[in-house]
Design an enzyme around this catalytic site. Structure first.
Site, PDB file in Angstrom:
ATOM      1  N   CYS A   1       0.863  -1.182   0.000  1.00 33.49           N
ATOM      2  CA  CYS A   1       0.000   0.000   0.000  1.00 33.49           C
ATOM      3  C   CYS A   1       0.896   1.227   0.000  1.00 33.49           C
ATOM      4  O   CYS A   1       1.700   1.409   0.917  1.00 33.49           O
ATOM      5  CB  CYS A   1      -0.915  -0.001   1.225  1.00 33.49           C
ATOM      6  SG  CYS A   1      -1.912   1.495   1.370  1.00 33.49           S
TER       7      CYS A   1
ATOM      8  N   HIS B   1      -3.501  -3.246 -10.914  1.00 32.36           N
ATOM      9  CA  HIS B   1      -4.252  -2.030 -11.207  1.00 32.36           C
ATOM     10  C   HIS B   1      -4.766  -2.070 -12.634  1.00 32.36           C
ATOM     11  O   HIS B   1      -4.047  -2.459 -13.559  1.00 32.36           O
ATOM     12  CB  HIS B   1      -3.379  -0.791 -11.014  1.00 32.36           C
ATOM     13  CG  HIS B   1      -2.971  -0.575  -9.595  1.00 32.36           C
ATOM     14  ND1 HIS B   1      -3.725   0.165  -8.711  1.00 32.36           N
ATOM     15  CD2 HIS B   1      -1.899  -1.034  -8.893  1.00 32.36           C
ATOM     16  CE1 HIS B   1      -3.121   0.164  -7.525  1.00 32.36           C
ATOM     17  NE2 HIS B   1      -2.024  -0.561  -7.619  1.00 32.36           N
TER      18      HIS B   1
ATOM     19  N   GLU C   1     -10.502   0.807  -4.492  1.00 28.67           N
ATOM     20  CA  GLU C   1      -9.426  -0.077  -4.058  1.00 28.67           C
ATOM     21  C   GLU C   1      -9.951  -1.472  -3.765  1.00 28.67           C
ATOM     22  O   GLU C   1     -10.966  -1.640  -3.076  1.00 28.67           O
ATOM     23  CB  GLU C   1      -8.743   0.480  -2.807  1.00 28.67           C
ATOM     24  CG  GLU C   1      -7.892   1.712  -3.068  1.00 28.67           C
ATOM     25  CD  GLU C   1      -6.905   1.954  -1.943  1.00 28.67           C
ATOM     26  OE1 GLU C   1      -6.115   1.032  -1.642  1.00 28.67           O
ATOM     27  OE2 GLU C   1      -6.930   3.047  -1.364  1.00 28.67           O
TER      28      GLU C   1
ATOM     29  N   CYS D   1      -4.847   6.618  -3.153  1.00 30.31           N
ATOM     30  CA  CYS D   1      -4.203   5.305  -3.307  1.00 30.31           C
ATOM     31  C   CYS D   1      -2.844   5.540  -3.925  1.00 30.31           C
ATOM     32  O   CYS D   1      -2.744   5.947  -5.091  1.00 30.31           O
ATOM     33  CB  CYS D   1      -5.058   4.394  -4.188  1.00 30.31           C
ATOM     34  SG  CYS D   1      -4.281   2.789  -4.536  1.00 30.31           S
TER      35      CYS D   1
ATOM     36  N   GLY E   1      -1.941   3.169  -6.733  1.00 29.53           N
ATOM     37  CA  GLY E   1      -2.809   3.508  -7.855  1.00 29.53           C
ATOM     38  C   GLY E   1      -2.332   4.735  -8.602  1.00 29.53           C
ATOM     39  O   GLY E   1      -2.387   4.797  -9.835  1.00 29.53           O
TER      40      GLY E   1
END
Length: 279
Positions: A75, A165, A214, A223, A226
């Protein structure tokens, strides 16, 4: 068992940080973590992050449970918060870097003198079998590939930053019904480990606007992985410079996909919210 914790956020993407340096196993189960993340009956967070002893030469190990109890590989906003948490535990105030072992490999966050955290996110993974997705042949890059979701054809570009992603470019991110589309992208059969999905509006080659659903957390204000994946996708499709600001609902991140070493670098804040103890 009571647990001491500290809550941090990175651009509104919020996490419960736990000092777990005494063990390589999380001191909470995924079910307990999900209960803590409940915004009505718990502390409220997008995930619980455990600061654990280092492995394979790392200074520390990062484990994280999402708000639904699932465990992602990494993350981006969370590792910035973890770096700040570790510095607070060590009472470090000067700039320094940490080597953090994650399920996505070794990640290196650096505490900057201006209070921001820069993270070397490593190289993006671009092949279908690395993401993973079945949209193309295993060794094929998935760029502007058609994908049908909610009876509409989308062009998607897929990138892994250690986690999957699916990025699609739209005229106006405000027009996207994230609540309806997000779950359908996340659980699409083309993504065997599910996927995060980012909707990107290109304002200028150096300025992108992003909304995200997410995997395992739903709609979040930011994110980090992301934003990194989206910048990579924008460069691959000729829409963006290699250094750009990605504007998220919670605020901006500076993202660079370096031509020198092919690594992606993310710079943004990590802020302490409060300290608490569970019952």
């Amino acid at each position: 068992m009571s647990i001491e914790f500290t809550k941090y956020h990175g651009l509104g993407n919020d996490f419960i940080l736990v000092d777990n340096r005494q063990s390589l196993e999380p001191c909470l189960t995924s079910e307990q973590a999900a209960k803590l993340c409940d915004r009505h009956f718990g502390v409220g967070a997008d995930g619980v992050i455990f600061a654990m002893p280092g492995q394979n030469g790392a200074d520390y190990t990062m484990r994280i449970f999402n708000s639904d109890g699932s465990e992602p590989e990494m993350c981006g906003n969370g590792i910035r918060c973890l770096a700040r948490f570790i510095a607070d535990l060590e009472q470090i105030t000067e700039p320094r870097s940490y080597q953090i072992h994650t399920l996505a490999g070794m990640i290196t966050p650096k505490l900057e003198s201006n209070g921001l955290v820069t993270v070397d996110m490593g190289e993006p993974h671009l092949l279908a079998n690395e993401i993973p997705t079945t949209l193309g042949e295993p060794t094929q890059k998935i760029v502007n590939h058609p994908l049908t979701v909610a009876e509409k054809n989308w062009e998607v570009t897929c990138v892994s930053m250690g986690n999957p992603h699916c990025i699609t470019f739209v005229e106006n991110v405000a027009d996207i019904s994230l609540e309806a589309l997000g779950p359908q992208f996340e659980t699409h059969s083309a993504f065997p480990r599910k996927t995060n999905v980012e909707f990107i509006q290109i304002v200028r080659p150096d300025f992108l606007i992003m909304r995200v659903w997410e995997r395992g957390a739903g709609i979040t204000l930011a994110c980090g992985t992301g934003a990194c994946a989206s910048l990579v996708a924008a460069v691959m499709t000729g829409k963006s410079d290699r250094l750009a600001t990605v504007e998220l609902p919670g605020g901006p991140l500076k993202i660079e996909w370096s031509q020198t070493d092919n690594h992606v670098y993310m710079t943004g804040p990590a802020e302490k919210v409060f300290v608490g103890t569970t019952n």
